[in-house]
Design an enzyme around this catalytic site. Structure first.
Site, PDB file in Angstrom:
ATOM      1  N   ASP A 155       0.861  -1.167   0.000  1.00 29.47           N
ATOM      2  CA  ASP A 155       0.000   0.000   0.000  1.00 29.47           C
ATOM      3  C   ASP A 155       0.911   1.235   0.000  1.00 29.47           C
ATOM      4  O   ASP A 155       2.127   1.147   0.158  1.00 29.47           O
ATOM      5  CB  ASP A 155      -0.959  -0.018   1.208  1.00 29.47           C
ATOM      6  CG  ASP A 155      -2.175   0.857   0.970  1.00 29.47           C
ATOM      7  OD1 ASP A 155      -3.204   0.655   1.623  1.00 29.47           O
ATOM      8  OD2 ASP A 155      -2.100   1.755   0.093  1.00 29.47           O
TER       9      ASP A 155
HETATM   10  C1  GLC Z   1      -4.246   4.417  -0.159  1.00 29.09           C
HETATM   11  C2  GLC Z   1      -5.164   3.277   0.240  1.00 29.09           C
HETATM   12  C3  GLC Z   1      -5.305   2.227  -0.826  1.00 29.09           C
HETATM   13  C4  GLC Z   1      -5.155   2.877  -2.193  1.00 29.09           C
HETATM   14  C5  GLC Z   1      -3.721   3.355  -2.306  1.00 29.09           C
HETATM   15  C6  GLC Z   1      -3.456   4.055  -3.645  1.00 29.09           C
HETATM   16  O1  GLC Z   1      -3.543   4.859   0.966  1.00 29.09           O
HETATM   17  O2  GLC Z   1      -4.904   2.620   1.472  1.00 29.09           O
HETATM   18  O3  GLC Z   1      -6.577   1.602  -0.641  1.00 29.09           O
HETATM   19  O4  GLC Z   1      -5.461   1.948  -3.209  1.00 29.09           O
HETATM   20  O5  GLC Z   1      -3.354   4.209  -1.238  1.00 29.09           O
HETATM   21  O6  GLC Z   1      -4.160   5.265  -3.701  1.00 29.09           O
END
Ligand code: GLC
Length: 736
Positions: free
Chosen positions: A263
């Protein structure tokens, strides 16, 4: 079996080119959009790395993606295309209801078609991967990301996960007609302590396997191409470095050989977690866990080379990760067509098409849940009574929720417009009434900021005066109330789940007029609506219903659609009950204990144990009755049939979600008082009576036993069939 052409390609790459494939940056590094939805920090990554980066997040649009891809390929030695990934969580330009509303449809087939439509829009706009479905199981409404989940049940979540992956990817004979799905957040992110986002998760392996893993597993079994690791720890190790989760469960047990992506910034966050001393150790732990892509930090870009050159990691770790990324690009057909057919012409045809708007309206109409309908005040008769529409969502386009980052609020028809288009201004008068929030300064921003909701006291007094005056002339008051969209979703954890105080004060004054009162609640999570159940005649839970949400609400208000939504997450009576879920254990001192009386049972002194509205609950117009539950036998070997008769006792056609639960009374570990095992959503014509037959298999009863083997012991079971988790007919049987 590895693809030898890809293996050769991996071997032809320089180390910098290999490492580049394992780095993901956001749009500003590519002069694309700077839609960056997370903490901003300068990465210190050189242009030579940017030139060989393997993927980019949240840049979409045919024109900009084609330009970036063209420029990028011009510099690419081996012409390896750039991968465009984006958050297309519940729609691209046509926005569907938030997933907690999609869960309330109990209709995976319908949701599969919604995600298919979203994927076609996204593909036209140049996206190759979506960071969806989010399948985290949720039991705590304080956690803002309930918004993105289909709810609290393992089986329902698994069914929706499968449907969403199949809708997104549309894989036919190994070819993806849609885009690639990235299931998230692996794992158990929804169990953050205190419902506080990014907080610690800790639970037994049994609970993890029994309750929390079903959605991810179903997504992987459905062929999901990527898995995103979660921010949280599990058993003291952050998921992005957790070899038990990624290597043992995901890759070895589930045989997942796709891309694992961290993430946002989660690799570098191993440092504040306290498991890595610096970027180098963070990169080492993540790549050793076989996390392939580092989203938006410098750890892989700066540290993989020195780690390899110092002998701290093996070349194979890098080569395997690069192979996973190139295999994904191959599966997407990017080597043949780096643009995958995206163009502005195709965008113009597909985005927000009439067909997709119609689908969004249908999905929203099945997602909305009728929570209360005293004296059958709904449906309304058009042009019979004078309606006053009040509240911050009465004339507000912000109905698409926090994560519809590629949707546009200007596409949304407001409730006021939808109502007046249906019954004319003569029968629907609108007054703002009150602001959404007293003060929105605490909300921060998420790619957008709160639209200055705080209004002056004088303004609020004037709004109230006008609303009260209009209320005296109305027959029905329609309250369009709820959360600000920045109050839920990521980083939207809250401890007070009532409607905002300014709205509750307004409701109290307006309902004193003694008119028929209907609340339409817009929220990304279950709110505490106990007070409103006393003040209102009817309550509709609208979630954030998407681009066509207002039309769907009006279809229900005037009976064009009979609401069929059933909650996939319990609504608490009080925030103090959380976490709250229907499939809980009985405890040694249950409320209905025969041996312990009075004080000494599991209860609160100041609140009930029960939810305000339970899992599976929702009303429709008219009543349906369930009777004549019969089992094929009182004992079970391999299978057992259960049948029940359902009668529609009204002149309304309806969609009825028949739910079958079981209880295993004695196990080698304690078992929940109820577990959803089967459900079916069926149409019933007026006054129709039908018999529904379910077949239960012994495997349906399996669970993670004392030694964590998946099985079941012989013994007494109770089978329930009903309209929700709290109401139904019961019968017992003996598993032999
Ligand atoms: C965010 C979220 C995730 C998302 C990623 C890209 O912090 O936790 O769900 O897909 O970053 O934006």
């Amino acid at each position: 079996m590895k693809n030898q052409t890809l293996v050769q390609l991996v071997n032809q790459l320089t180390l910098d080119e290999k490492i580049g494939q394992l780095v993901q940056l956001s749009g500003e590094f590519f002069h694309g959009s700077d839609l960056s939805l997370g903490p901003q920090q300068k990465l210190g990554i050189e242009q030579q790395t940017i030139d060989v980066v393997g993927s980019v997040l949240n840049v979409t649009g045919a024109q900009v993606t084609r330009k970036i891809q063209t420029d990028y390929l011009r510099k690419s030695r081996h012409k390896i295309p750039l991968l465009f990934m984006a958050d297309i969580i519940y729609g691209y330009r046509t926005v569907f209801p938030i997933p907690l509303g999609l869960g309330a449809t109990w209709n995976p087939a319908l949701i599969q078609s919604a995600y298919q439509a979203a994927a076609q829009e996204a593909r036209a706009a140049g996206a190759h991967v979506t960071y969806a479905p989010m399948v985290d199981l949720v039991r705590d409404a304080r956690w803002g990301r309930c918004l993105e989940s289909t709810g609290e049940d393992p089986l329902l979540n698994a069914d929706f996960a499968k449907a969403m992956v199949e809708g997104i990817q549309q894989e036919k004979g190994g070819t993806l007609l849609g885009i690639a799905a990235c299931v998230k957040h692996f794992a158990a992110y929804g169990a953050a302590e205190g419902g506080r986002d990014y907080n610690t998760v800790d639970m037994s392996e049994r609970k993890l396997r029994q309750d929390y893993l079903s959605g991810y597993k179903a997504a992987v079994e459905a062929g999901c191409k990527l898995v995103m690791t979660s921010f949280n720890t599990y058993d003291g190790i952050p998921a992005t470095a957790n070899q038990f989760l990624i290597k043992q469960i995901l890759r070895e047990e589930w045989q997942f050989d796709g891309v694992v992506i961290s993430d946002y910034a989660a690799v570098q966050e191993l440092i504040p977690h306290g498991i890595a001393a610096d970027d180098r150790e963070a990169a080492k732990l993540a790549i050793e866990a076989t996390n392939d892509i580092d989203m938006k930090t410098r750890c892989y870009a700066k540290e993989l080379r020195p780690l390899l050159e110092s002998g701290a990691i093996d070349q194979r770790l890098i080569d395997d990760a690069v192979y996973h990324v190139l295999k994904l690009k191959k599966d997407l057909g990017l080597f043949e067509d780096p643009f995958r057919g995206s163009s502005e012409e195709v965008e113009a045809q597909i985005l927000l098409s009439e067909e997709n708007r119609k689908l969004a309206r249908k999905v929203a109409s099945e997602a909305i849940v009728l929570l209360q309908n005293k004296q059958e005040v709904l449906p309304l008769t058009p042009k019979k009574e004078k309606i006053l529409l009040v509240g911050p969502y009465g004339d507000n386009q912000a109905m698409i929720g926090l994560w519809a980052v590629h949707g546009k609020t200007e596409d949304v028809t407001t409730l006021k417009t939808a109502l007046q288009n249906t019954v004319s201004e003569k029968y629907v008068h609108y007054e703002p009434g009150c602001p959404l929030l007293e003060d929105d300064s605490i909300l921060g921003d998420f790619g957008y900021t709160a639209s200055g909701n705080s209004s002056s006291a004088a303004q609020q007094d004037l709004w109230l005066k006008e609303a009260l005056k209009a209320g005296t002339e109305a027959d029905i008051i329609l309250f369009a109330m709820g959360e600000h969209s920045l109050q839920s979703g990521e980083a939207g954890s809250r401890t007070d789940l009532h409607l905002p105080a300014v709205q509750r004060a307004f409701i109290k004054k307006m309902t004193a007029l003694g008119k028929k009162n209907i609340l339409i609640n817009f929220s990304g999570r279950p709110l505490v609506l106990k007070e409103e159940t006393k003040q209102m005649d009817a309550i509709l839970q609208a979630w954030f219903p998407g681009t066509e949400g207002a039309q769907a609400i009006v279809d229900i208000l005037f009976g064009k659609v009979n609401p069929s939504g059933r909650l996939s997450m319990s609504f608490p009576e009080d925030v103090g009950q959380l976490p709250l879920y229907y499939n809980h254990f009985n405890t040694g001192r249950p409320l209905n204990s025969k041996t312990h009386t009075g004080r000494f049972v599991s209860k609160y002194l100041d609140c009930s144990n029960e939810p305000l509205f339970p899992f599976g609950y929702g009303l429709s117009f008219g009543e349906a009755s369930y009777h004549s539950l019969k089992l094929s036998d009182s004992t079970m070997n391999e299978t057992l049939e259960a049948e029940i008769t359902i009668r529609n006792n009204s002149a309304y056609s309806r969609l009825e979600t028949v739910q079958l639960y079981i209880r295993d009374h004695v196990g080698s570990v304690v078992r929940p008082v109820k577990e959803l095992k089967k459900y079916i959503k069926i149409p019933l014509s007026p006054y129709e009576e039908i018999t529904v037959l379910f077949t239960i298999t012994k495997e349906d009863l399996f669970y993670y036993q004392k030694d964590l083997t998946f099985g079941v012991e012989p013994g007494l079971f109770t089978l329930f069939i009903g309209k929700n988790s709290a109401e139904g007919e019961a019968a017992t049987f003996e598993l032999l």
